[in-house]
Write a protein that holds these residues in place. Sequence first.
Motif, PDB file in Angstrom:
ATOM      1  N   SER A 105       0.826  -1.211   0.000  1.00 33.79           N
ATOM      2  CA  SER A 105       0.000   0.000   0.000  1.00 33.79           C
ATOM      3  C   SER A 105       0.863   1.266   0.000  1.00 33.79           C
ATOM      4  N   LEU A 106       2.062   1.183   0.567  1.00 32.09           N
ATOM      5  CA  LEU A 106       2.964   2.335   0.606  1.00 32.09           C
ATOM      6  C   LEU A 106       3.932   2.353  -0.569  1.00 32.09           C
ATOM      7  N   TYR A 107       4.372   1.150  -0.996  1.00 35.09           N
ATOM      8  CA  TYR A 107       5.380   1.040  -2.043  1.00 35.09           C
ATOM      9  C   TYR A 107       4.892   0.047  -3.101  1.00 35.09           C
ATOM     10  N   PRO A 108       3.958   0.478  -3.950  1.00 30.16           N
ATOM     11  CA  PRO A 108       3.333  -0.460  -4.890  1.00 30.16           C
ATOM     12  C   PRO A 108       4.207  -0.855  -6.077  1.00 30.16           C
ATOM     13  N   LYS A 109       5.269  -0.101  -6.344  1.00 27.85           N
ATOM     14  CA  LYS A 109       6.124  -0.414  -7.487  1.00 27.85           C
ATOM     15  C   LYS A 109       7.296  -1.272  -7.020  1.00 27.85           C
ATOM     16  N   ALA A 110       7.424  -2.453  -7.600  1.00 25.35           N
ATOM     17  CA  ALA A 110       8.466  -3.389  -7.168  1.00 25.35           C
ATOM     18  C   ALA A 110       9.331  -3.803  -8.351  1.00 25.35           C
ATOM     19  N   GLU A 111      10.610  -4.008  -8.073  1.00 25.56           N
ATOM     20  CA  GLU A 111      11.517  -4.529  -9.096  1.00 25.56           C
ATOM     21  C   GLU A 111      12.613  -5.347  -8.423  1.00 25.56           C
ATOM     22  N   THR A 112      13.173  -6.230  -9.197  1.00 22.30           N
ATOM     23  CA  THR A 112      14.233  -7.099  -8.695  1.00 22.30           C
ATOM     24  C   THR A 112      15.587  -6.435  -8.914  1.00 22.30           C
ATOM     25  N   GLN A 113      16.451  -6.546  -7.919  1.00 23.04           N
ATOM     26  CA  GLN A 113      17.796  -5.972  -8.005  1.00 23.04           C
ATOM     27  C   GLN A 113      18.789  -7.110  -8.244  1.00 23.04           C
ATOM     28  N   TYR A 114      19.628  -6.934  -9.258  1.00 27.54           N
ATOM     29  CA  TYR A 114      20.586  -7.971  -9.622  1.00 27.54           C
ATOM     30  C   TYR A 114      22.018  -7.497  -9.388  1.00 27.54           C
ATOM     31  N   VAL A 115      22.913  -8.453  -9.242  1.00 30.65           N
ATOM     32  CA  VAL A 115      24.336  -8.167  -9.232  1.00 30.65           C
ATOM     33  C   VAL A 115      24.969  -9.043 -10.306  1.00 30.65           C
ATOM     34  N   GLY A 116      25.872  -8.442 -11.097  1.00 31.11           N
ATOM     35  CA  GLY A 116      26.486  -9.166 -12.197  1.00 31.11           C
ATOM     36  C   GLY A 116      27.749  -9.889 -11.777  1.00 31.11           C
ATOM     37  N   MET A 117      27.953 -11.075 -12.310  1.00 35.54           N
ATOM     38  CA  MET A 117      29.151 -11.869 -12.055  1.00 35.54           C
ATOM     39  C   MET A 117      29.780 -12.217 -13.403  1.00 35.54           C
ATOM     40  N   ILE A 118      31.051 -11.888 -13.584  1.00 41.00           N
ATOM     41  CA  ILE A 118      31.753 -12.195 -14.833  1.00 41.00           C
ATOM     42  C   ILE A 118      32.830 -13.236 -14.551  1.00 41.00           C
ATOM     43  N   SER A 119      32.793 -14.324 -15.273  1.00 39.04           N
ATOM     44  CA  SER A 119      33.813 -15.364 -15.132  1.00 39.04           C
ATOM     45  C   SER A 119      34.632 -15.439 -16.421  1.00 39.04           C
ATOM     46  N   MET A 120      35.932 -15.629 -16.274  1.00 39.41           N
ATOM     47  CA  MET A 120      36.837 -15.683 -17.417  1.00 39.41           C
ATOM     48  C   MET A 120      37.395 -17.105 -17.536  1.00 39.41           C
ATOM     49  N   LYS A 121      37.450 -17.594 -18.766  1.00 38.51           N
ATOM     50  CA  LYS A 121      38.001 -18.918 -19.029  1.00 38.51           C
ATOM     51  C   LYS A 121      39.136 -18.770 -20.046  1.00 38.51           C
TER      52      LYS A 121
END
Length: 260
Positions: free
Chosen positions: A44-60
């Motif tokens: 009711s106070l915060y109706p807008k929601a979104e997911t927060q991501y963190v990026g992970m980069i792996s090197m081969k």
Amino acid sequence: MASQPKAPSYSRPPVREAIIDIQIEELSEELLPKLKECGTELDSLYPKAETQYVGMISMKFSDADMTSEQNKQVRGYIFKSSDENRCVQLRRDGFTFNLLKPDPMAAWPGWQVLREEARRVWDKYVMTTSTVEIKRLAVRYVNQIVIPGGGIELLDYFTEPPRIPDGLPQRLNHYFSRIVIDNPDLNAFVIITQAPAPQQYQSQPTFTLDIDVIRERRIPLASFDLWSTLDRFRELKNTVFEASLHPRAKKLFGSEGNSE
């Protein structure tokens, strides 16, 4: 710590954004559904929601080639008010409450509104995550100072603006000032940043005064009063704000009404 003198009350404080940030040891991924549910309860106070991501980069690496892969992991969730001027971040590594005022001429709700609203959500976060210890605590105010007119002398408004050495052209194009000072009484440090604002307000000279009071230290929640500590951080922020500006700048903010 010796009590700080009471800061003046301004009717038009130049706050653009105020932030309370509390960080903890990172939680397991299994708690993510509970974090999402915790935010949903505040719909009711915060109706807008979104997911927060963190990026992970792996090197081969191989004898002939190198490849990279980027993976995204869910860090937490962001819940915003309808006008997006209030924002709650419930993350695996902590909690942040943002109160924004994009228009520097608009009214400012004040510290007590920020504090109490953040506290209500923080209490839910603690119950959801069973948090018993924090590792970082901060109060940050980003001020947007609009100075009427065209060409100005920074020394008329700021107590410590950048200075161009004598003998050089005295026309400043851009600057960025960042200093860090310790406050042993609070076991904290303050980051003070000054720079021209990225966006001018109605084509008028606009400057950022960013004050961030931070404590980086592991502390059990049961061993201290979190919100009284944040009150003291805010008092220190006020002291820095007052010391950074000349009376000519402060007159722009009015002198009666709600404090920041």
